[in-house]
Design an enzyme around this catalytic site. Structure first.
Site, PDB file in Angstrom:
ATOM      1  N   HIS A  18       0.816  -1.253  -0.035  1.00 34.32           N
ATOM      2  CA  HIS A  18       0.001  -0.023   0.102  1.00 34.32           C
ATOM      3  C   HIS A  18       0.898   1.242   0.098  1.00 34.32           C
ATOM      4  O   HIS A  18       1.144   1.822   1.056  1.00 34.32           O
ATOM      5  CB  HIS A  18      -0.918  -0.052   1.026  1.00 34.32           C
ATOM      6  CG  HIS A  18      -1.858   1.007   1.189  1.00 34.32           C
ATOM      7  ND1 HIS A  18      -3.134   0.745   1.657  1.00 34.32           N
ATOM      8  CD2 HIS A  18      -1.905   2.294   0.759  1.00 34.32           C
ATOM      9  CE1 HIS A  18      -3.869   1.859   1.627  1.00 34.32           C
ATOM     10  NE2 HIS A  18      -3.377   2.867   1.094  1.00 34.32           N
ATOM     11  N   ASN A  22       2.309   9.360  -5.864  1.00 37.20           N
ATOM     12  CA  ASN A  22       2.283  10.585  -5.435  1.00 37.20           C
ATOM     13  C   ASN A  22       2.561  11.075  -3.893  1.00 37.20           C
ATOM     14  O   ASN A  22       3.006  12.357  -3.405  1.00 37.20           O
ATOM     15  CB  ASN A  22       1.216  11.716  -5.904  1.00 37.20           C
ATOM     16  CG  ASN A  22       1.627  12.046  -7.229  1.00 37.20           C
ATOM     17  OD1 ASN A  22       2.502  12.920  -7.726  1.00 37.20           O
ATOM     18  ND2 ASN A  22       1.069  11.299  -8.405  1.00 37.20           N
ATOM     19  N   THR A 102      -1.339   4.417  -8.188  1.00 30.94           N
ATOM     20  CA  THR A 102      -1.336   5.567  -8.541  1.00 30.94           C
ATOM     21  C   THR A 102      -2.784   5.838  -9.375  1.00 30.94           C
ATOM     22  O   THR A 102      -3.422   4.849  -9.922  1.00 30.94           O
ATOM     23  CB  THR A 102      -0.319   6.108  -9.532  1.00 30.94           C
ATOM     24  OG1 THR A 102      -0.186   7.398  -9.507  1.00 30.94           O
ATOM     25  CG2 THR A 102      -0.192   5.611 -10.713  1.00 30.94           C
ATOM     26  N   HIS A 229      -9.873   1.257   0.295  1.00 29.49           N
ATOM     27  CA  HIS A 229      -9.750   2.143   1.522  1.00 29.49           C
ATOM     28  C   HIS A 229     -10.968   2.021   2.291  1.00 29.49           C
ATOM     29  O   HIS A 229     -12.011   2.379   1.769  1.00 29.49           O
ATOM     30  CB  HIS A 229      -9.403   3.720   0.958  1.00 29.49           C
ATOM     31  CG  HIS A 229      -7.893   3.727   0.598  1.00 29.49           C
ATOM     32  ND1 HIS A 229      -7.387   3.252  -0.251  1.00 29.49           N
ATOM     33  CD2 HIS A 229      -6.888   4.568   1.447  1.00 29.49           C
ATOM     34  CE1 HIS A 229      -6.286   3.805  -0.448  1.00 29.49           C
ATOM     35  NE2 HIS A 229      -5.994   4.386   0.278  1.00 29.49           N
ATOM     36  N   GLU A 232     -11.665   5.060   6.988  1.00 33.06           N
ATOM     37  CA  GLU A 232     -10.693   6.037   7.239  1.00 33.06           C
ATOM     38  C   GLU A 232     -11.476   7.058   8.346  1.00 33.06           C
ATOM     39  O   GLU A 232     -10.996   7.669   8.837  1.00 33.06           O
ATOM     40  CB  GLU A 232      -9.941   6.849   6.133  1.00 33.06           C
ATOM     41  CG  GLU A 232      -8.916   6.122   5.627  1.00 33.06           C
ATOM     42  CD  GLU A 232      -8.098   6.894   4.808  1.00 33.06           C
ATOM     43  OE1 GLU A 232      -7.224   7.445   5.113  1.00 33.06           O
ATOM     44  OE2 GLU A 232      -8.397   7.047   3.447  1.00 33.06           O
ATOM     45  N   ASP A 307       1.650   3.654   3.150  1.00 38.10           N
ATOM     46  CA  ASP A 307       0.508   4.416   2.724  1.00 38.10           C
ATOM     47  C   ASP A 307       1.364   5.684   1.766  1.00 38.10           C
ATOM     48  O   ASP A 307       1.296   5.676   0.644  1.00 38.10           O
ATOM     49  CB  ASP A 307      -0.281   5.185   3.633  1.00 38.10           C
ATOM     50  CG  ASP A 307      -1.510   5.574   3.379  1.00 38.10           C
ATOM     51  OD1 ASP A 307      -1.934   5.449   1.981  1.00 38.10           O
ATOM     52  OD2 ASP A 307      -2.256   6.201   4.280  1.00 38.10           O
ATOM     53  N   ASP A 308       1.829   6.465   2.261  1.00 42.63           N
ATOM     54  CA  ASP A 308       2.554   7.866   1.702  1.00 42.63           C
ATOM     55  C   ASP A 308       3.613   8.052   2.564  1.00 42.63           C
ATOM     56  O   ASP A 308       3.915   9.029   3.385  1.00 42.63           O
ATOM     57  CB  ASP A 308       1.492   9.100   1.884  1.00 42.63           C
ATOM     58  CG  ASP A 308       0.243   8.757   1.055  1.00 42.63           C
ATOM     59  OD1 ASP A 308       0.111   8.921   0.078  1.00 42.63           O
ATOM     60  OD2 ASP A 308      -0.835   8.816   1.928  1.00 42.63           O
TER      61      ASP A 308
HETATM   62  C1  6MZ Z   1      -7.163   7.960   0.659  1.00 40.64           C
HETATM   63  C2  6MZ Z   1      -5.040   8.633  -0.201  1.00 40.64           C
HETATM   64  C3  6MZ Z   1      -4.516   8.402   1.056  1.00 40.64           C
HETATM   65  O1  6MZ Z   1      -2.621   8.443  -6.928  1.00 40.64           O
HETATM   66  O2  6MZ Z   1      -1.636  10.727  -7.376  1.00 40.64           O
HETATM   67  N1  6MZ Z   1      -4.315   8.724  -1.277  1.00 40.64           N
HETATM   68  N2  6MZ Z   1      -6.530   8.087  -0.428  1.00 40.64           N
HETATM   69  N3  6MZ Z   1      -6.515   7.827   2.091  1.00 40.64           N
HETATM   70  C4  6MZ Z   1      -5.103   8.288   2.189  1.00 40.64           C
HETATM   71  N4  6MZ Z   1      -4.717   8.147   3.471  1.00 40.64           N
HETATM   72  C5  6MZ Z   1      -3.806   9.507   3.854  1.00 40.64           C
HETATM   73  N5  6MZ Z   1      -3.293   8.703   0.760  1.00 40.64           N
HETATM   74  C6  6MZ Z   1      -3.203   8.907  -0.802  1.00 40.64           C
HETATM   75  O3  6MZ Z   1      -1.364   9.537  -5.292  1.00 40.64           O
HETATM   76  C7  6MZ Z   1      -2.048  10.373  -4.368  1.00 40.64           C
HETATM   77  C8  6MZ Z   1      -3.427  10.102  -4.191  1.00 40.64           C
HETATM   78  O4  6MZ Z   1      -3.641   8.792  -3.355  1.00 40.64           O
HETATM   79  C9  6MZ Z   1      -4.690   8.765  -2.853  1.00 40.64           C
HETATM   80  C10 6MZ Z   1      -5.285  10.310  -2.883  1.00 40.64           C
HETATM   81  O5  6MZ Z   1      -6.225  10.122  -3.750  1.00 40.64           O
HETATM   82  C11 6MZ Z   1      -4.075  11.178  -3.458  1.00 40.64           C
HETATM   83  O6  6MZ Z   1      -4.686  12.114  -4.451  1.00 40.64           O
HETATM   84  P1  6MZ Z   1      -1.542   9.351  -6.727  1.00 40.64           P
HETATM   85  O7  6MZ Z   1      -0.301   8.720  -7.296  1.00 40.64           O
END
Ligand code: 6MZ
Length: 367
Positions: A18, A22, A102, A229, A232, A307-308
């Site tokens: 996961h 971006n 993505t 998801h 949340e 996640d990010d």
């Molecule tokens: C929900 C999330 C997220 O797709 O542009 N994204 N969606 N919950 C989260 N938890 C914090 N974190 C990221 O990557 C960015 C996109 O991933 C999703 C959102 O739609 C965000 O715009 P990509 O590569």
């Protein structure tokens, strides 16, 4: 002791299921891109710099940030660059299998279509340097077994780290039914180019389940694995609907009530656990009170994920370290967590066999 454990978590082969492209961009790259756009007068660099570097990451702030990131990253060359960097960063910390997700984007001003966006991602995957990124050759010949192990360098045999990369296409909750269907059809079209599944993500307070359902059902009919998801925010109706839909995996699962926890546990749907993300965005009250502990003790199938990693300044090694330090898991238990995640990957059996062999090899040899 802490430093030794951190090093061990880096050396551990890991599976990342996961990670949003971006959300995984390095701060240094975002700053560089912001500087370039600032110089061209498109944005005010000083304002953007503060936003990128600040620590607060509440859920609404995250989605404002993503809008900013997309201004910085959404042209073909930049998409290629960030893909290449993100894969390199995961490989550097011994992630041996990466499912990167993505959202394919249409952007008329940049002459971008969902397909051309994905082509830019593929170009980035092929451009990864210093790392052997294994993209589409899912069929391994018998003579290719452990000589190609992603952790072969442990024996001093190979110098380059190897990482298997696969792609999930995300449907953004802001999208229409028709745009979501386009994404599913694109995933089907790109099946032979490393796309292995569909994800539903985006701001959880935006959009309606009914909007994406036709696309998710279409994916199900096509046999494309799906991860969603879930929970949340405490949206009871949607959590029920998601659990009833029975996707192959679920992300987050934070705000479930007693009945929903019971339903989740009896479903045995694997959960992608994002500790740092959930604590930062308020989905979990603290690390100590994170639902990881309850699901882990219930022997629910789990995989640790970032996640990010850019947005939340974390890494997969750090997530393993946090589990060890917060819940007192032993190295053997952490190893089994990492190894277990192989089984929830959307990749075909041949690659799974190979990844299992990697973990068995490390179990025999030690880290
Ligand atoms: C929900 C999330 C997220 O797709 O542009 N994204 N969606 N919950 C989260 N938890 C914090 N974190 C990221 O990557 C960015 C996109 O991933 C999703 C959102 O739609 C965000 O715009 P990509 O590569």
């Amino acid at each position: 002791m802490e430093a030794e454990m951190r090093e061990w978590c880096v050396a551990l082969p890991k599976v990342e299921l996961h990670a949003h492209l971006n959300g995984s961009v390095r701060d240094s790259t975002l700053l560089e891109l912001a500087k370039q756009l600032g110089d061209r007068g498109v944005i005010v660099f000083e304002d953007v710099k503060d936003v990128i570097m600040k620590n607060g990451r509440s859920l609404p702030e995250c989605f404002k940030l993503f809008d900013l990131f997309h201004i910085l990253t959404t042209d073909h060359d930049t998409v290629t660059r960030i893909t290449k960097e993100v894969v390199g960063d995961f490989a550097a910390e011994n992630v041996v299998y990466l499912e990167i997700r993505t959202t394919p984007k249409n952007n008329e001003a940049k002459g971008m279509t969902k397909r051309s966006y994905m082509n830019a991602v593929l170009k980035g995957l092929k451009a990864v340097e210093d790392v052997d990124a294994v993209l589409f050759d899912s069929i391994l010949r018998p003579d290719e077994t452990l000589s190609r192990t992603p952790v072969g360098d442990l024996d001093g045999v190979t110098k380059k780290k190897k990482i298997y990369v696969r792609l999930l296409l995300s449907i953004d909750r802001r999208e229409t039914t028709s745009a979501a269907l386009d994404t599913v059809n694109l995933a089907m079209e790109m099946k032979d180019q490393g796309v292995v599944g569909i994800d539903l993500s985006g701001n959880p307070v935006v959009g309606e389940w009914e909007t994406y359902l036709p696309a998710l059902e279409h994916a199900k009919e096509l046999g494309i694995p799906i991860t969603i998801h879930c929970g949340e925010v405490p949206n009871r109706k949607e959590i029920q609907a998601v659990l009833d839909f029975c996707p192959q995996r679920l992300g987050h699962v934070c705000c479930l009530n007693d009945e929903e926890w019971k339903k989740l546990k009896s479903s045995m749907i694997p959960v992608e656990i994002c500790l740092t993300s959930n604590v930062m965005t308020g989905g979990a009250p603290s690390l100590e009170l994170h639902h990881f502990a309850d699901l882990y003790n219930a022997k629910h199938p789990l995989s640790l994920c970032t996640d990010d990693s850019g947005l939340f300044s974390t890494s997969l090694s750090n997530e393993y370290y946090l589990v060890a330090s917060t819940f007192s898991l032993s190295k053997a238990e952490l190893f089994r967590l990492a190894q277990g995640a192989v089984e929830f990957a959307f990749v075909d059996d041949e690659v799974k066999k190979f990844l299992r062999a990697v973990f068995e090899h490390v179990a025999r040899k030690g880290l």
